[in-house]
Motif scaffolding. Structure first.
Motif, PDB file in Angstrom:
ATOM      1  N   ASP A 159     -48.191  16.058  -9.902  1.00 47.10           N
ATOM      2  CA  ASP A 159     -47.025  16.380  -9.092  1.00 47.10           C
ATOM      3  C   ASP A 159     -46.331  15.064  -8.770  1.00 47.10           C
ATOM      4  O   ASP A 159     -46.856  14.249  -8.010  1.00 47.10           O
ATOM      5  CB  ASP A 159     -47.458  17.089  -7.805  1.00 47.10           C
ATOM      6  CG  ASP A 159     -46.274  17.592  -6.990  1.00 47.10           C
ATOM      7  OD1 ASP A 159     -45.299  16.825  -6.827  1.00 47.10           O
ATOM      8  OD2 ASP A 159     -46.315  18.725  -6.511  1.00 47.10           O
ATOM      9  N   SER A 160     -45.161  14.829  -9.362  1.00 49.76           N
ATOM     10  CA  SER A 160     -44.507  13.535  -9.210  1.00 49.76           C
ATOM     11  C   SER A 160     -43.033  13.700  -8.888  1.00 49.76           C
ATOM     12  O   SER A 160     -42.435  14.741  -9.155  1.00 49.76           O
ATOM     13  CB  SER A 160     -44.657  12.700 -10.488  1.00 49.76           C
ATOM     14  OG  SER A 160     -44.017  13.346 -11.573  1.00 49.76           O
ATOM     15  N   SER A 161     -42.451  12.653  -8.321  1.00 51.47           N
ATOM     16  CA  SER A 161     -41.017  12.634  -8.020  1.00 51.47           C
ATOM     17  C   SER A 161     -40.559  11.183  -8.041  1.00 51.47           C
ATOM     18  O   SER A 161     -41.096  10.348  -7.317  1.00 51.47           O
ATOM     19  CB  SER A 161     -40.726  13.265  -6.655  1.00 51.47           C
ATOM     20  OG  SER A 161     -41.452  12.609  -5.637  1.00 51.47           O
ATOM     21  N   LYS A 162     -39.593  10.887  -8.887  1.00 50.86           N
ATOM     22  CA  LYS A 162     -39.099   9.530  -9.049  1.00 50.86           C
ATOM     23  C   LYS A 162     -38.126   9.204  -7.919  1.00 50.86           C
ATOM     24  O   LYS A 162     -37.097   9.856  -7.760  1.00 50.86           O
ATOM     25  CB  LYS A 162     -38.407   9.389 -10.408  1.00 50.86           C
ATOM     26  CG  LYS A 162     -38.004   7.973 -10.779  1.00 50.86           C
ATOM     27  CD  LYS A 162     -37.423   7.960 -12.175  1.00 50.86           C
ATOM     28  CE  LYS A 162     -37.004   6.585 -12.604  1.00 50.86           C
ATOM     29  NZ  LYS A 162     -36.394   6.584 -13.967  1.00 50.86           N
ATOM     30  N   VAL A 163     -38.440   8.185  -7.129  1.00 49.31           N
ATOM     31  CA  VAL A 163     -37.608   7.762  -6.002  1.00 49.31           C
ATOM     32  C   VAL A 163     -37.236   6.300  -6.225  1.00 49.31           C
ATOM     33  O   VAL A 163     -38.047   5.409  -5.996  1.00 49.31           O
ATOM     34  CB  VAL A 163     -38.340   7.927  -4.656  1.00 49.31           C
ATOM     35  CG1 VAL A 163     -37.420   7.537  -3.518  1.00 49.31           C
ATOM     36  CG2 VAL A 163     -38.842   9.356  -4.490  1.00 49.31           C
ATOM     37  N   PHE A 164     -36.000   6.067  -6.702  1.00 48.33           N
ATOM     38  CA  PHE A 164     -35.564   4.729  -7.077  1.00 48.33           C
ATOM     39  C   PHE A 164     -36.572   4.146  -8.074  1.00 48.33           C
ATOM     40  O   PHE A 164     -36.778   4.666  -9.131  1.00 48.33           O
ATOM     41  CB  PHE A 164     -35.377   3.839  -5.844  1.00 48.33           C
ATOM     42  CG  PHE A 164     -34.258   4.300  -4.954  1.00 48.33           C
ATOM     43  CD1 PHE A 164     -32.941   4.180  -5.365  1.00 48.33           C
ATOM     44  CD2 PHE A 164     -34.521   4.874  -3.718  1.00 48.33           C
ATOM     45  CE1 PHE A 164     -31.904   4.615  -4.552  1.00 48.33           C
ATOM     46  CE2 PHE A 164     -33.483   5.307  -2.899  1.00 48.33           C
ATOM     47  CZ  PHE A 164     -32.173   5.184  -3.328  1.00 48.33           C
ATOM     48  N   ASP A 165     -37.236   3.026  -7.710  1.00 51.78           N
ATOM     49  CA  ASP A 165     -38.184   2.401  -8.628  1.00 51.78           C
ATOM     50  C   ASP A 165     -39.591   2.976  -8.505  1.00 51.78           C
ATOM     51  O   ASP A 165     -40.440   2.707  -9.355  1.00 51.78           O
ATOM     52  CB  ASP A 165     -38.264   0.892  -8.365  1.00 51.78           C
ATOM     53  CG  ASP A 165     -36.972   0.184  -8.726  1.00 51.78           C
ATOM     54  OD1 ASP A 165     -36.042   0.864  -9.192  1.00 51.78           O
ATOM     55  OD2 ASP A 165     -36.886  -1.040  -8.526  1.00 51.78           O
ATOM     56  N   ASP A 166     -39.862   3.725  -7.454  1.00 45.54           N
ATOM     57  CA  ASP A 166     -41.222   4.205  -7.194  1.00 45.54           C
ATOM     58  C   ASP A 166     -41.482   5.551  -7.857  1.00 45.54           C
ATOM     59  O   ASP A 166     -40.583   6.380  -8.011  1.00 45.54           O
ATOM     60  CB  ASP A 166     -41.467   4.331  -5.683  1.00 45.54           C
ATOM     61  CG  ASP A 166     -41.493   2.973  -5.000  1.00 45.54           C
ATOM     62  OD1 ASP A 166     -41.875   1.993  -5.663  1.00 45.54           O
ATOM     63  OD2 ASP A 166     -41.126   2.892  -3.812  1.00 45.54           O
ATOM     64  N   LEU A 167     -42.747   5.744  -8.217  1.00 44.56           N
ATOM     65  CA  LEU A 167     -43.170   6.999  -8.825  1.00 44.56           C
ATOM     66  C   LEU A 167     -44.429   7.492  -8.109  1.00 44.56           C
ATOM     67  O   LEU A 167     -45.550   7.282  -8.566  1.00 44.56           O
ATOM     68  CB  LEU A 167     -43.459   6.800 -10.315  1.00 44.56           C
ATOM     69  CG  LEU A 167     -43.723   8.071 -11.129  1.00 44.56           C
ATOM     70  CD1 LEU A 167     -42.475   8.942 -11.196  1.00 44.56           C
ATOM     71  CD2 LEU A 167     -44.165   7.713 -12.540  1.00 44.56           C
ATOM     72  N   PRO A 168     -44.265   8.147  -6.939  1.00 44.39           N
ATOM     73  CA  PRO A 168     -45.440   8.706  -6.258  1.00 44.39           C
ATOM     74  C   PRO A 168     -45.970   9.907  -7.026  1.00 44.39           C
ATOM     75  O   PRO A 168     -45.203  10.733  -7.520  1.00 44.39           O
ATOM     76  CB  PRO A 168     -44.884   9.115  -4.890  1.00 44.39           C
ATOM     77  CG  PRO A 168     -43.423   9.318  -5.114  1.00 44.39           C
ATOM     78  CD  PRO A 168     -43.015   8.371  -6.201  1.00 44.39           C
ATOM     79  N   MET A 169     -47.285   9.996  -7.129  1.00 46.74           N
ATOM     80  CA  MET A 169     -47.905  11.069  -7.909  1.00 46.74           C
ATOM     81  C   MET A 169     -49.111  11.632  -7.162  1.00 46.74           C
ATOM     82  O   MET A 169     -49.904  10.879  -6.594  1.00 46.74           O
ATOM     83  CB  MET A 169     -48.361  10.539  -9.279  1.00 46.74           C
ATOM     84  CG  MET A 169     -47.257   9.962 -10.139  1.00 46.74           C
ATOM     85  SD  MET A 169     -47.907   9.131 -11.623  1.00 46.74           S
ATOM     86  CE  MET A 169     -48.639   7.658 -10.870  1.00 46.74           C
ATOM     87  N   ARG A 170     -49.231  12.944  -7.176  1.00 40.76           N
ATOM     88  CA  ARG A 170     -50.438  13.592  -6.653  1.00 40.76           C
ATOM     89  C   ARG A 170     -51.158  14.246  -7.826  1.00 40.76           C
ATOM     90  O   ARG A 170     -50.600  15.107  -8.508  1.00 40.76           O
ATOM     91  CB  ARG A 170     -50.104  14.634  -5.582  1.00 40.76           C
ATOM     92  CG  ARG A 170     -51.377  15.249  -4.974  1.00 40.76           C
ATOM     93  CD  ARG A 170     -51.089  16.117  -3.762  1.00 40.76           C
ATOM     94  NE  ARG A 170     -50.369  17.329  -4.124  1.00 40.76           N
ATOM     95  CZ  ARG A 170     -49.133  17.601  -3.770  1.00 40.76           C
ATOM     96  NH1 ARG A 170     -48.443  16.721  -3.048  1.00 40.76           N
ATOM     97  NH2 ARG A 170     -48.556  18.729  -4.128  1.00 40.76           N
ATOM     98  N   ILE A 171     -52.392  13.835  -8.046  1.00 36.84           N
ATOM     99  CA  ILE A 171     -53.179  14.339  -9.168  1.00 36.84           C
ATOM    100  C   ILE A 171     -54.243  15.298  -8.636  1.00 36.84           C
ATOM    101  O   ILE A 171     -55.021  14.937  -7.739  1.00 36.84           O
ATOM    102  CB  ILE A 171     -53.825  13.182  -9.942  1.00 36.84           C
ATOM    103  CG1 ILE A 171     -52.722  12.285 -10.535  1.00 36.84           C
ATOM    104  CG2 ILE A 171     -54.740  13.703 -11.046  1.00 36.84           C
ATOM    105  CD1 ILE A 171     -53.246  11.059 -11.237  1.00 36.84           C
TER     106      ILE A 171
END
Length: 281
Positions: free
Chosen positions: A101-113
């Motif tokens: 589960d990911s969402s690209k926010v500017f340069d960051d890529l937070p992910m929940r696995i």
């Protein structure tokens, strides 16, 4: 009497053979806000590779899984429901499903696995990780940590059957998950500059600044001409000529202000846009 005998037979065989024999896992992207379809597939491929390197059995490639499930049974349609992913996993014949589960926010890529077994839909593992969307090496590092964390969780689990199903040497393996199946170039989409890169934005800011200065100088020149005198105390311009000069000077001052504002806006925007990353070493 026949119903009683049938009930006893069913009770002696509570688990279908195809479910108990399921081996390996598959990676799916459950949500990918701000990512293109190509980036989502590349993300799943990279995690599959990391899991395989951690000696976990990847039975089905992400692309192959999407192809076999079809357009009507996409991972996104599950809306994060474990039981839905478990059903998709059973259709693919795997023991567990790994979702990103990911969402690209500017340069960051937070992910929940999240990892869930397919027999009952139980969640076995859930962790969050963050990496730079512009640096494939950081994404790889996050996936390596996730794979190691999952392997450790499975080794410490009391449910040895699911651990064996995901680590068994005779479990099926995705045919293309062997080096160099997923090189860093597969995440090249993350490394591409935005449609309005920093260099172009700052060039535009500089051009707007030059234009603003040009109009300012022209306005000041015209304003200074209004001070010209034919004789001491006598203006060199008639009233109408003076009004035209004043109007022209004011117009150029206004244009100078507009271009100065555009220059400032573009320059500020250049600090928000991501820089092009340096080549991975």
């Amino acid at each position: 009497m026949f119903s009683l005998v049938l009930a006893l037979l069913v009770a002696q065989n509570p688990v279908p053979a195809e479910r108990s024999d399921a081996k390996g896992l598959v990676v799916m992207v459950s949500r990918s806000e701000g990512l293109t379809p190509i980036e989502s597939v590349a993300l799943a491929d990279r995690l599959s590779r990391a899991l395989w390197e951690a000696r976990l059995s990847v039975a089905v490639e992400p692309v192959d899984a999407l192809s076999r499930l079809g357009e009507r049974r996409t991972p996104e349609s599950c809306q994060g429901k474990p039981e839905c992913f478990a059903r998709l996993g059973r259709e693919l014949g795997v023991a567990a499903v790994v979702t990103i589960d990911s969402s690209k926010v500017f340069d960051d890529l937070p992910m929940r696995i999240t990892v869930m077994e397919t027999q009952e839909g139980r969640v076995l593992f859930k962790r969050s990780y963050t990496a730079s969307a512009l640096r494939p090496m950081e994404v790889d590092s996050a996936f390596q940590r996730a794979s190691q964390d999952l392997a450790k969780t499975l080794s410490e689990s009391e449910d040895t059957s699911i651990a064996e199903a995901l680590r068994s040497s005779d479990a099926p393996r995705a045919p293309n998950l062997s080096p160099p199946a997923y090189p860093a170039s597969d995440l090249a989409a993350f490394s591409q500059p935005t449609p309005l890169p920093v260099t172009i934005t700052r060039i535009g800011a500089g051009a707007a600044a030059v234009t603003a200065v040009t109009f300012l100088v022209l306005g000041l020149v015209q304003a200074s001409r209004l001070q010209e005198e034919r004789a001491p105390g006598v203006s060199a311009w008639t009233h109408e000529e003076a009004m035209r000069l004043r109007s022209s000077a004011n117009t150029r001052f206004a244009l100078s202000g507009v271009f100065a504002g555009v220059s400032g806006a573009l320059f500020a925007t250049s600090f928000v846009l991501p820089w092009e990353p340096s080549p991975a070493k």
